[in-house]
Design a protein around this motif. Structure first.
Motif, PDB file in Angstrom:
ATOM      1  N   VAL A   1       8.404  26.802  31.383  1.00 21.33           N
ATOM      2  CA  VAL A   1       9.280  25.649  31.125  1.00 21.33           C
ATOM      3  C   VAL A   1       8.826  24.923  29.861  1.00 21.33           C
ATOM      4  O   VAL A   1       9.644  24.573  28.999  1.00 21.33           O
ATOM      5  CB  VAL A   1       9.311  24.692  32.339  1.00 21.33           C
ATOM      6  CG1 VAL A   1       9.984  23.374  31.991  1.00 21.33           C
ATOM      7  CG2 VAL A   1      10.010  25.353  33.520  1.00 21.33           C
TER       8      VAL A   1
ATOM      9  N   ARG B   1       9.727  27.042  26.784  1.00 22.70           N
ATOM     10  CA  ARG B   1      11.154  26.906  26.465  1.00 22.70           C
ATOM     11  C   ARG B   1      11.446  25.547  25.833  1.00 22.70           C
ATOM     12  O   ARG B   1      12.249  25.425  24.914  1.00 22.70           O
ATOM     13  CB  ARG B   1      12.013  27.086  27.714  1.00 22.70           C
ATOM     14  CG  ARG B   1      12.268  28.514  28.086  1.00 22.70           C
ATOM     15  CD  ARG B   1      13.413  28.634  29.073  1.00 22.70           C
ATOM     16  NE  ARG B   1      13.344  27.702  30.179  1.00 22.70           N
ATOM     17  CZ  ARG B   1      12.946  28.019  31.412  1.00 22.70           C
ATOM     18  NH1 ARG B   1      12.594  29.242  31.705  1.00 22.70           N
ATOM     19  NH2 ARG B   1      12.917  27.106  32.352  1.00 22.70           N
ATOM     20  N   SER B   2      10.782  24.528  26.332  1.00 19.49           N
ATOM     21  CA  SER B   2      10.980  23.175  25.812  1.00 19.49           C
ATOM     22  C   SER B   2      10.548  23.096  24.351  1.00 19.49           C
ATOM     23  O   SER B   2      11.227  22.483  23.534  1.00 19.49           O
ATOM     24  CB  SER B   2      10.171  22.183  26.660  1.00 19.49           C
ATOM     25  OG  SER B   2      10.168  20.904  26.077  1.00 19.49           O
TER      26      SER B   2
ATOM     27  N   PRO C   1      18.313  23.594  25.290  1.00 20.70           N
ATOM     28  CA  PRO C   1      18.810  22.686  26.329  1.00 20.70           C
ATOM     29  C   PRO C   1      17.734  22.069  27.222  1.00 20.70           C
ATOM     30  O   PRO C   1      18.064  21.298  28.114  1.00 20.70           O
ATOM     31  CB  PRO C   1      19.732  23.587  27.151  1.00 20.70           C
ATOM     32  CG  PRO C   1      19.157  24.951  26.996  1.00 20.70           C
ATOM     33  CD  PRO C   1      18.590  24.994  25.602  1.00 20.70           C
ATOM     34  N   THR C   2      16.469  22.394  27.012  1.00 12.70           N
ATOM     35  CA  THR C   2      15.402  21.875  27.880  1.00 12.70           C
ATOM     36  C   THR C   2      14.370  21.135  27.039  1.00 12.70           C
ATOM     37  O   THR C   2      13.976  21.595  25.976  1.00 12.70           O
ATOM     38  CB  THR C   2      14.704  23.028  28.631  1.00 12.70           C
ATOM     39  OG1 THR C   2      15.680  23.733  29.393  1.00 12.70           O
ATOM     40  CG2 THR C   2      13.632  22.511  29.567  1.00 12.70           C
ATOM     41  N   ARG C   3      13.925  19.989  27.572  1.00  6.14           N
ATOM     42  CA  ARG C   3      12.859  19.241  26.914  1.00  6.14           C
ATOM     43  C   ARG C   3      11.958  18.645  27.995  1.00  6.14           C
ATOM     44  O   ARG C   3      12.448  18.044  28.948  1.00  6.14           O
ATOM     45  CB  ARG C   3      13.463  18.132  26.048  1.00  6.14           C
ATOM     46  CG  ARG C   3      12.428  17.360  25.250  1.00  6.14           C
ATOM     47  CD  ARG C   3      13.036  16.298  24.379  1.00  6.14           C
ATOM     48  NE  ARG C   3      13.800  16.914  23.294  1.00  6.14           N
ATOM     49  CZ  ARG C   3      14.583  16.226  22.463  1.00  6.14           C
ATOM     50  NH1 ARG C   3      14.706  14.924  22.585  1.00  6.14           N
ATOM     51  NH2 ARG C   3      15.232  16.842  21.500  1.00  6.14           N
ATOM     52  N   VAL C   4      10.650  18.812  27.830  1.00  8.20           N
ATOM     53  CA  VAL C   4       9.685  18.174  28.718  1.00  8.20           C
ATOM     54  C   VAL C   4       9.011  17.071  27.908  1.00  8.20           C
ATOM     55  O   VAL C   4       8.443  17.328  26.850  1.00  8.20           O
ATOM     56  CB  VAL C   4       8.632  19.166  29.263  1.00  8.20           C
ATOM     57  CG1 VAL C   4       7.635  18.433  30.166  1.00  8.20           C
ATOM     58  CG2 VAL C   4       9.302  20.295  30.032  1.00  8.20           C
TER      59      VAL C   4
ATOM     60  N   LEU D   1      11.401  16.148  32.923  1.00 10.06           N
ATOM     61  CA  LEU D   1      12.051  17.321  32.356  1.00 10.06           C
ATOM     62  C   LEU D   1      13.511  16.956  32.132  1.00 10.06           C
ATOM     63  O   LEU D   1      14.163  16.435  33.041  1.00 10.06           O
ATOM     64  CB  LEU D   1      11.951  18.514  33.309  1.00 10.06           C
ATOM     65  CG  LEU D   1      12.524  19.814  32.760  1.00 10.06           C
ATOM     66  CD1 LEU D   1      11.673  20.995  33.207  1.00 10.06           C
ATOM     67  CD2 LEU D   1      13.944  20.032  33.195  1.00 10.06           C
TER      68      LEU D   1
ATOM     69  N   GLN E   1      17.286  18.351  31.044  1.00 10.62           N
ATOM     70  CA  GLN E   1      18.047  19.600  31.013  1.00 10.62           C
ATOM     71  C   GLN E   1      19.483  19.311  30.624  1.00 10.62           C
ATOM     72  O   GLN E   1      20.178  18.575  31.323  1.00 10.62           O
ATOM     73  CB  GLN E   1      18.004  20.264  32.401  1.00 10.62           C
ATOM     74  CG  GLN E   1      18.736  21.571  32.484  1.00 10.62           C
ATOM     75  CD  GLN E   1      18.021  22.701  31.770  1.00 10.62           C
ATOM     76  OE1 GLN E   1      16.835  22.889  31.981  1.00 10.62           O
ATOM     77  NE2 GLN E   1      18.726  23.414  30.935  1.00 10.62           N
TER      78      GLN E   1
ATOM     79  N   THR F   1      23.046  20.363  30.688  1.00  8.59           N
ATOM     80  CA  THR F   1      23.783  21.244  31.584  1.00  8.59           C
ATOM     81  C   THR F   1      25.196  20.695  31.776  1.00  8.59           C
ATOM     82  O   THR F   1      25.674  19.937  30.938  1.00  8.59           O
ATOM     83  CB  THR F   1      23.008  21.405  32.925  1.00  8.59           C
ATOM     84  OG1 THR F   1      23.656  22.376  33.739  1.00  8.59           O
ATOM     85  CG2 THR F   1      22.844  20.107  33.661  1.00  8.59           C
TER      86      THR F   1
ATOM     87  N   VAL G   1      23.175  15.340  30.864  1.00  7.83           N
ATOM     88  CA  VAL G   1      21.735  15.557  30.772  1.00  7.83           C
ATOM     89  C   VAL G   1      21.177  15.219  32.141  1.00  7.83           C
ATOM     90  O   VAL G   1      21.296  14.087  32.614  1.00  7.83           O
ATOM     91  CB  VAL G   1      21.077  14.702  29.670  1.00  7.83           C
ATOM     92  CG1 VAL G   1      19.554  14.743  29.798  1.00  7.83           C
ATOM     93  CG2 VAL G   1      21.497  15.204  28.294  1.00  7.83           C
ATOM     94  N   HIS G   2      20.596  16.236  32.769  1.00 10.16           N
ATOM     95  CA  HIS G   2      19.992  16.024  34.078  1.00 10.16           C
ATOM     96  C   HIS G   2      18.531  15.646  33.866  1.00 10.16           C
ATOM     97  O   HIS G   2      17.777  16.384  33.232  1.00 10.16           O
ATOM     98  CB  HIS G   2      20.125  17.277  34.938  1.00 10.16           C
ATOM     99  CG  HIS G   2      19.694  17.075  36.350  1.00 10.16           C
ATOM    100  ND1 HIS G   2      20.230  16.079  37.155  1.00 10.16           N
ATOM    101  CD2 HIS G   2      18.778  17.706  37.098  1.00 10.16           C
ATOM    102  CE1 HIS G   2      19.650  16.126  38.338  1.00 10.16           C
ATOM    103  NE2 HIS G   2      18.766  17.104  38.324  1.00 10.16           N
TER     104      HIS G   2
END
Length: 189
Positions: free
Chosen positions: A38, A41-42, A47-50, A64, A66, A68, A79-80
């Motif tokens: 994760v 990918r971030s 589409p993903t950021r931590v 996190l 996301q 989506t 943004v979840h």
């Protein structure tokens, strides 16, 4: 003077701290590997950021984010905000608000009209916090092992054959009486 709060992108060195923070939310056997992927990918963007929060140089929490859609049927972008979590000793210092604000900023960057989040139904403080920020309950997420749901479905399935005998005869006679009461009575001419 308030201690400085810093938000930054998570890196590989943060994975053990994230595992400690989100241990209840990840797979017990593969949490370290999953969180490593994760974070990777971030860092690649997309589409993903931590986001990690540091309070006076110490790891205080993380979230996190996301990009989506609301659901597979409602393709409105959202943004979840997943697992905005603050370590116990850093609560009530603006860390949680800053993590949610990072989600709102991510939505604004991507021109996304809505944000969503979820919290445990048993977490009274988290639910109150989300409500104060204007996040309303929209759905209830339910989760169960597949085997448990299969067992319940099978238990609810009606039997294929009805028991013969007096109980069945009682049902037939009751249905006939009900039908006679509902039928119009012919008038004598």
């Amino acid at each position: 003077m308030a201690a400085p709060l810093l938000l930054r992108a998570a890196g590989p060195d943060d994975v053990p701290l994230l595992l400690e923070l989100w241990g209840d939310a990840v797979r017990p056997e593969d949490g370290q590997v999953d969180l490593g992927e994760v974070v990777e990918r971030s860092q690649a963007g997309g589409p993903t950021r931590v986001v990690v929060a540091e309070h006076d140089g110490e790891f205080a929490g993380a979230v996190l984010l996301q990009l989506t859609t609301i659901s597979p049927l409602n393709l409105t972008p959202v943004v979840h905000i997943v697992s905005p979590t603050v370590r116990e000793e850093f609560r009530r210092r603006g860390v949680g608000r800053s993590l949610i604000e990072a989600g709102v900023a991510f939505a604004e960057e991507n021109e996304v009209p809505q944000v969503s989040t979820a919290s445990l139904s048993t977490s009274r403080d988290a639910n109150r916090f989300m409500a104060r920020l204007g996040l309303a309950t929209r759905a209830s997420l339910r989760l169960a092992p597949t085997t448990a749901v299969r067992a319940r479905i099978n238990a609810m399935r009606p039997t294929m054959t009805r028991p013969a005998g007096r109980q069945q005869l009682t049902h037939v006679l009751a249905a006939r009486r009900s039908a006679r009461r509902q039928a119009p009575t012919p008038r004598a001419g």
